[in-house]
Design a protein around this motif. Structure first.
Motif, PDB file in Angstrom:
ATOM      1  N   UNK A   1       0.883  -1.115  -0.055  1.00  0.00           N
ATOM      2  CA  UNK A   1       0.123  -0.087   0.063  1.00  0.00           C
ATOM      3  C   UNK A   1       0.782   1.222   0.079  1.00  0.00           C
ATOM      4  N   UNK A   2       2.185   1.001   0.562  1.00  0.00           N
ATOM      5  CA  UNK A   2       2.879   2.145   0.585  1.00  0.00           C
ATOM      6  C   UNK A   2       3.652   2.675  -0.891  1.00  0.00           C
ATOM      7  N   UNK A   3       3.448   1.855  -1.826  1.00  0.00           N
ATOM      8  CA  UNK A   3       4.007   2.108  -3.158  1.00  0.00           C
ATOM      9  C   UNK A   3       2.614   2.288  -4.154  1.00  0.00           C
ATOM     10  N   UNK A   4       2.245   3.460  -3.994  1.00  0.00           N
ATOM     11  CA  UNK A   4       0.915   3.379  -5.100  1.00  0.00           C
ATOM     12  C   UNK A   4       1.416   3.866  -6.462  1.00  0.00           C
ATOM     13  N   UNK A   5       2.720   4.280  -6.890  1.00  0.00           N
ATOM     14  CA  UNK A   5       3.050   4.285  -7.994  1.00  0.00           C
ATOM     15  C   UNK A   5       3.717   3.051  -8.635  1.00  0.00           C
ATOM     16  N   UNK A   6       3.491   1.772  -7.918  1.00  0.00           N
ATOM     17  CA  UNK A   6       3.883   0.326  -8.242  1.00  0.00           C
ATOM     18  C   UNK A   6       2.777  -0.485  -8.271  1.00  0.00           C
ATOM     19  N   UNK A   7       1.371   0.112  -8.191  1.00  0.00           N
ATOM     20  CA  UNK A   7       0.361  -0.647  -8.248  1.00  0.00           C
ATOM     21  C   UNK A   7      -0.270  -0.607  -6.846  1.00  0.00           C
ATOM     22  N   UNK A   8       0.544  -0.328  -5.831  1.00  0.00           N
ATOM     23  CA  UNK A   8      -0.079  -0.441  -4.264  1.00  0.00           C
ATOM     24  C   UNK A   8      -0.717  -1.633  -3.825  1.00  0.00           C
TER      25      UNK A   8
END
Length: 265
Positions: free
Chosen positions: A176-183
């Motif tokens: 979830x901390x990586x929205x720019x990597x699909x989240x």
């Protein structure tokens, strides 16, 4: 893994000189991205498709028409990935490099990849099976319909990782901390609910789900490749699934505002 310690520039140089491999586990700490380059007349529709479907198509970067590099990818998009697909009228052919196929009207889009957060999963104690096995990630076309945009429409593609039951919540929280990597995942559990047969991946390699594990599905940046095929886009260049563009964007840093540049008059 030795490749985990490479810088993005070092990895791009190896690909430029002919090394071919899926990029899971490469360049720990850096954002990996899917490439899709379409003719300028379709670029507006593709950009809107991405913005309407941010889980599947988180925009990391967009180049100018005909550009061979972008802000976060200072290498050469035609040679510095480990594998490509060229689409002509819905048919795809694999290439090692695409210098001769790159057209001046192509607009390159870089879309985030879930390989970006796998180092964080490992750091949180979540195993990543395809890394353990040295395989490509498993990818499936689903029954989840993306929101259409103009002439672009199609189903969502997902990647699957078997997660120990006790660590599913951890995997969700970390990604979830990586929205720019699909989240975070788009589906957890029963694959039949999204029309998937785990024994028959559409892209990548088979990875077994063992007793005590849950299949967890993240949206995948191969989605635009399927969309351009089903939408009748006559020409496009993309990465070979699992063979990504490795960017100079740190994995934990959002890319900032992404805007498509118009062709100069």
């Amino acid at each position: 893994m030795e490749v985990a310690r490479l810088t993005p520039a070092q990895a791009r140089a190896r690909f430029r000189h002919g090394e071919k491999a899926p990029t899971a586990g490469w360049c720990a700490g850096w954002t990996q991205a899917n490439l899709i380059a379409v003719p300028e007349e379709y670029a507006g529709d593709l950009e809107r498709f991405a913005r309407l479907n941010p889980a599947a198509c988180p925009l990391v970067d967009v180049g100018e028409p005909g550009a061979h590099s972008t802000r976060w990818f200072p290498g050469d998009l035609r040679t510095d990935l480990p594998g490509y697909r060229v689409y002509r009228d819905g048919a795809a052919r694999e290439h090692g490099e695409v210098t001769g196929q790159w057209r001046e009207d192509l607009v390159p889009f870089l879309i985030g990849c879930s390989f970006t957060f796998e180092e964080a999963l490992l750091a949180a104690g979540v195993p990543v099976r395809h890394l353990e096995l040295g395989r490509n990630v498993t990818m499936f076309v689903t029954s989840i319909a993306c929101r259409p945009a103009g002439r672009i429409s199609g189903p969502m593609v997902v990647s699957m990782r078997p997660i120990p039951d006790r660590l599913v919540a951890t995997a969700i929280e970390v990604s979830r901390r990586f929205p720019h990597a699909h989240g975070e995942p788009v589906h957890v559990g029963d694959p039949e609910e999204i029309a998937i047969n785990l024994d028959k991946p559409d892209f990548g390699d088979f990875v077994e789900v063992r007793p005590g594990e849950t299949p967890v599905f993240w949206a995948c940046g191969v989605t635009p490749q399927v969309a351009i095929m089903v939408s009748g886009v006559p020409y496009a260049i993309a990465h070979l699934p699992g063979h990504m563009a490795i960017t100079d964007l740190p994995a934990d840093r959002p890319p900032g505002e992404v805007r498509r540049a118009a062709r100069p008059l």
